[in-house]
Every structure is written in C-alpha cells, then in structure tokens.
Design a protein around this motif. Structure first.
Motif, mmCIF file in Angstrom:
data_model
loop_
_atom_site.group_PDB
_atom_site.id
_atom_site.type_symbol
_atom_site.label_atom_id
_atom_site.label_comp_id
_atom_site.label_asym_id
_atom_site.label_seq_id
_atom_site.Cartn_x
_atom_site.Cartn_y
_atom_site.Cartn_z
ATOM 1 N N VAL A 337 0.747 -1.133 -0.129
ATOM 2 C CA VAL A 337 -0.069 0.160 -0.005
ATOM 3 C C VAL A 337 0.883 1.347 -0.023
ATOM 4 C CG1 VAL A 337 -1.563 1.254 1.309
ATOM 5 C CG2 VAL A 337 -2.027 -1.126 0.907
ATOM 6 N N LEU A 338 1.855 1.287 0.854
ATOM 7 C CA LEU A 338 2.787 2.533 0.702
ATOM 8 C C LEU A 338 3.359 2.744 -0.318
ATOM 9 C CD1 LEU A 338 4.685 1.849 4.258
ATOM 10 C CD2 LEU A 338 3.113 3.714 3.645
ATOM 11 N N LYS A 339 3.974 1.618 -1.154
ATOM 12 C CA LYS A 339 4.647 1.736 -2.708
ATOM 13 C C LYS A 339 3.519 2.576 -3.800
ATOM 14 C CE LYS A 339 7.666 -2.050 -2.068
ATOM 15 N NZ LYS A 339 7.970 -3.563 -2.489
ATOM 16 N N THR A 340 2.190 2.011 -3.502
ATOM 17 C CA THR A 340 1.519 2.518 -4.505
ATOM 18 C C THR A 340 1.163 4.063 -3.985
ATOM 19 O OG1 THR A 340 0.347 0.523 -4.858
ATOM 20 C CG2 THR A 340 -0.945 2.435 -5.197
ATOM 21 N N PHE A 341 0.771 4.155 -2.782
ATOM 22 C CA PHE A 341 0.489 5.590 -2.401
ATOM 23 C C PHE A 341 1.482 6.434 -2.670
ATOM 24 C CE2 PHE A 341 0.082 8.727 1.132
ATOM 25 C CZ PHE A 341 -1.327 9.234 0.803
ATOM 26 N N LEU A 342 2.582 6.012 -2.359
ATOM 27 C CA LEU A 342 3.935 7.048 -2.602
ATOM 28 C C LEU A 342 4.257 7.397 -3.998
ATOM 29 C CD1 LEU A 342 5.934 6.097 0.600
ATOM 30 C CD2 LEU A 342 4.482 8.299 0.061
#
Length: 446
Positions: A337-342
């Motif tokens: 999720v962090l990879k996508t969001f950022l």
C-alpha cells in the motif's frame, strides 16, 4: 433455506428431547437463527457455545420471542413452551452439517479463497466477474470463519449457480475444517505472508495451514495459487494445479483510482489503485477461464468491482483527502500500500501508520523495517499511533511524530496539516483508525 423437523432429524446425529403432539408440526418449515437479536417468530434457535459466550443462556429468551423450537447441548434444558427441543452433542458441528446439507442440496459450483492478505479483495473480484455470467453468491464482508461459512450457505438462494467462500484462519486445522464442509470445486491461495505468525510461529506453518484448502477439494477440482516456494513445498493435491505470477503481466499502469495491465494479450482495468491488485486479478482470470466466462465478461466484472469498507476508502473533509486502508495490516500489505500511495498521489502527502498485530517475537523488527523502507522517500510527513508503530518513526529519516491515541493524532491533523494534503491511514484492525476520520470530522464542525 428453511427446514422441517424431519429434515433436521435425518440430517443430524441428534435426539428429540421434546415434541408437542401436533399433526401440523411435521409439515412446518422454519429458518434457523443463532442470534436472539435477529431471531424472528417461527425461527428455530441454535445456541452456539464458544470460549467467551454461550448461546444456551438465551434459550428462554428465544422461546419468549417466538422460536418454534431450539437445539441444545444440555439435555436438562427443556422449555415446553417451545414446540420441540433437539439435543446435539455440538451445536457448531450441527450448524456446519446443516450448511453442508444446503451446499449439497443446491449444489452450486464452489470457489474457496484464502491467503495471508488480499483474500477479501480477491473474493470480491471473483464475485463481480462470475456474477456477469452466473447467479453468484458470496461470503459477506470478511465473515470467513466457521460461523461465516454457515451464514454464507444458509443465505444462498435455491437458484445459486456459483458460491464464493472466503476462508480465514488463526491456527492449524481451521481451513481444513472449512474445506470439509464447503467441499470446493476450486481452491485459491492469494499469497503466503506473516499475518498470524504470532500464533503459528513460522511462515512454513502459515503455508501448511493455508494449503489445507485442498484437503477436501473435489478430486476433479482445480487448485490455483501464486507461484511461490512456500505454497509449492506444502501443497498436496493430485488434481490440476495452476500457478500464477504478476510477472506474467505487462504494461502495468497505476493511477489514483485504477490499475490497468495486460495479461495473455488482453488488457484489463480494475477500479482500484495498487499494483499488488494485479496478482489478485490474475487468479480471478484463471478461475473464470475454468468456467468458460467470456473475456469481455471478465473485463466488465473488474469494472463492476468496488473495494469494500476500509479498503482504499476515500473521504474528503475540509480540504483534506483521507485514503483509509485500515481494515487490516501486516508487513506485506503495508509495504504494498505504501509503494502505491507514495507513487501515484501528488504531494503534499501524510502517512498515518499504526500497529501491525499478531507478528510474534519479531514484531518490533517488522515495524523497524517499515521505517527503514520509508527512508528512501523525502518531503513526506509521517505520523504514528501505537506502541509498536513508534518503531517505524524511530527508524526512518522522514519527519515524523508519535501519538498515543487516535484522538491526539486527529487533533494534530486538524491543527497542522496543510489543506490539499492526501492522508493515508494504514494499521491493523484493532487500532480502529476509522476513529481518526470521525474525530477530524467532528473537530472541523466545532
């Protein structure tokens, strides 16, 4: 589905402790309810017994409400205001047996899905794709334990052609039990990760537990799983096996609201952001092909798909955009999720990260690794809530602040976060991060 008393007697290993002398009783049909709060007049009450509750304490209440009869594990619990009383050794086993009876009577094509993360998302995608072609039923929300399996079967319509069952587990043997009563035609494992490692000790044990899904898979059934060593080393099935990989997809394009990719020369679009969804979607595509669902229907099913509550849920409050993905969290889902969001959201960005639960003796290490991962980014504000999440903020180069409560964090957001910011909320369910949005909304109104 409704039952007659004779149908129950023929289905279960049970004993009728009491039955009124009524010629009409034999022909009566009734629903079965396990919850007196939802029980309707004329239902039969089935009191479940667990570690922290005992439905037998509510038998008299059920009869007062209007239950036609009830099950009991205690032979002395006879209330003659009911029309009948049925003794069973184990109420949950009786519930599961009746659920299996329904499964076999309606005889739908059964797809079972499990995994350390992504199983609910995959289940929802499966439903939307299969529902384009077949009368399809599914597990509600994430009701993926024994009671949820029974609820799923009991709520199935007589004309159901496909049922999709989500299977969760906390210990060894639980998915094997679910598989026994669901008897799937297709079994799917979305991935193997560290969720529940606190209970099971090792990733190998987690893989063994997940691979139990094939224990009662039909002999002519099919197993579909992601191509990973943990599954391959622990799966034991003599039938057809399909392994899938996100590496088979190409031209992946992720936006704030969708994910597009090419797989086997066909272009697909999912109405959810996140490259990690491609892996789930490929599992769905392979399952759909087994039932000869046309490619165009598969594509339409993905367009029909919508994330359920607290999964990439967008809320806008007073110039702030919240992306709430806090239904649950483990290291794998947190990183994804962090990879996508950022990657896809424009700055200014704020991360609100909370504790990841049930990670066992290495729980601090897992949180530290998230902090170290975030050190490759800059110009992102990090807020953490919880005793474990503080190890994220203390092991990163990002500007960060720690909070003990959701309310303290919400107050900081209202007073300090720049309008136009997008804020990601990610934590395990126990952290109740939806409260942060509620607090912010209430504070803005004041």
């Amino acid at each position: 589905m409704q039952f007659s008393i004779d149908e129950i007697i023929n289905c279960l290993d049970c004993e009728v402790l009491y039955k009124k002398d009524s010629p009409d009783l034999r022909n009566k049909k009734f629903n079965i309810s396990t919850d007196t709060r939802k029980l309707q007049k004329g239902d039969c009450y089935l009191p479940l017994r667990g570690e922290n509750f005992d439905g037998h304490n509510f038998i008299n209440k059920a009869v007062e409400i209007g239950a036609i009869g009830y099950f009991t594990q205690d032979k002395f619990k006879i209330n003659k205001n009911a029309d009948f009383v049925i003794y069973v050794k184990n109420a949950l086993v009786a519930y599961l047996t009746l659920a299996n009876y329904i499964r076999n009577k309606i005889n739908p094509f059964v797809i079972a899905i499990t995994g350390s993360c992504g199983k609910t998302t995959t289940k929802e995608m499966l439903y939307n794709v299969f529902n384009t072609t077949f009368k399809t039923h599914k597990t509600a929300l994430n009701h993926n334990n024994e009671i949820g399996l029974c609820e799923t079967m009991f709520l199935m319509h007589d004309d159901t052609e496909v049922v999709i069952v989500e299977m969760g587990m906390r210990n060894l043997g639980e998915i094997e039990l679910l598989s026994k009563y669901a008897n799937p035609d297709i079994g799917i494992i979305s991935n193997i990760g560290s969720a529940h490692v606190e209970r099971l000790g090792t990733l190998k044990n987690i893989a063994i537990a997940k691979c139990e899904i094939v224990k009662n898979l039909k002999k002519d059934g099919v197993f579909i799983g992601v191509d990973c060593p943990q599954i391959k080393e622990n799966i034991s099935f003599d039938g057809k096996i399909i392994y899938t990989s996100k590496d088979e997809a190409s031209d992946i394009v992720v936006s704030m609201d969708s994910t597009e990719f090419t797989y086997k020369n066909e272009r697909y679009k999912i109405n959810q952001s996140g490259e990690y969804n491609v892996s789930n979607a490929i599992l769905v595509i392979e399952a759909a092909k087994l039932k000869n669902i046309p490619i165009e229907n598969i594509k339409q099913g993905f367009l029909n798909y919508k994330p359920i509550e607290k999964r990439w849920e967008k809320t806008e409050i007073d110039g702030l955009t919240f992306i709430n993905d806090s239904y649950n969290a483990n290291p794998e889902s947190m990183l994804a999720v962090l990879k996508t969001f950022l990657k896809v959201y424009p700055k200014p960005l704020v991360l609100v990260l909370g504790d990841m639960g049930e990670l066992g003796k290495d729980e601090i290490m897992y949180h530290k690794q998230i902090g170290e991962f975030l050190s490759q980014y800059d110009d992102v504000k990090l807020l953490t809530v919880g005793n474990l999440a503080k190890h994220i903020s203390r092991n990163t180069t990002l500007e960060s602040l720690e909070f003990k409560t959701n309310e303290e964090c919400a107050k900081f957001i209202v007073e300090n976060i720049q309008k136009g910011s997008t804020i990601l909320l990610k934590a395990s369910r126990a952290m109740k991060f939806e409260q942060i949005i509620e607090y912010v909304g209430n504070m803005v109104k004041l």
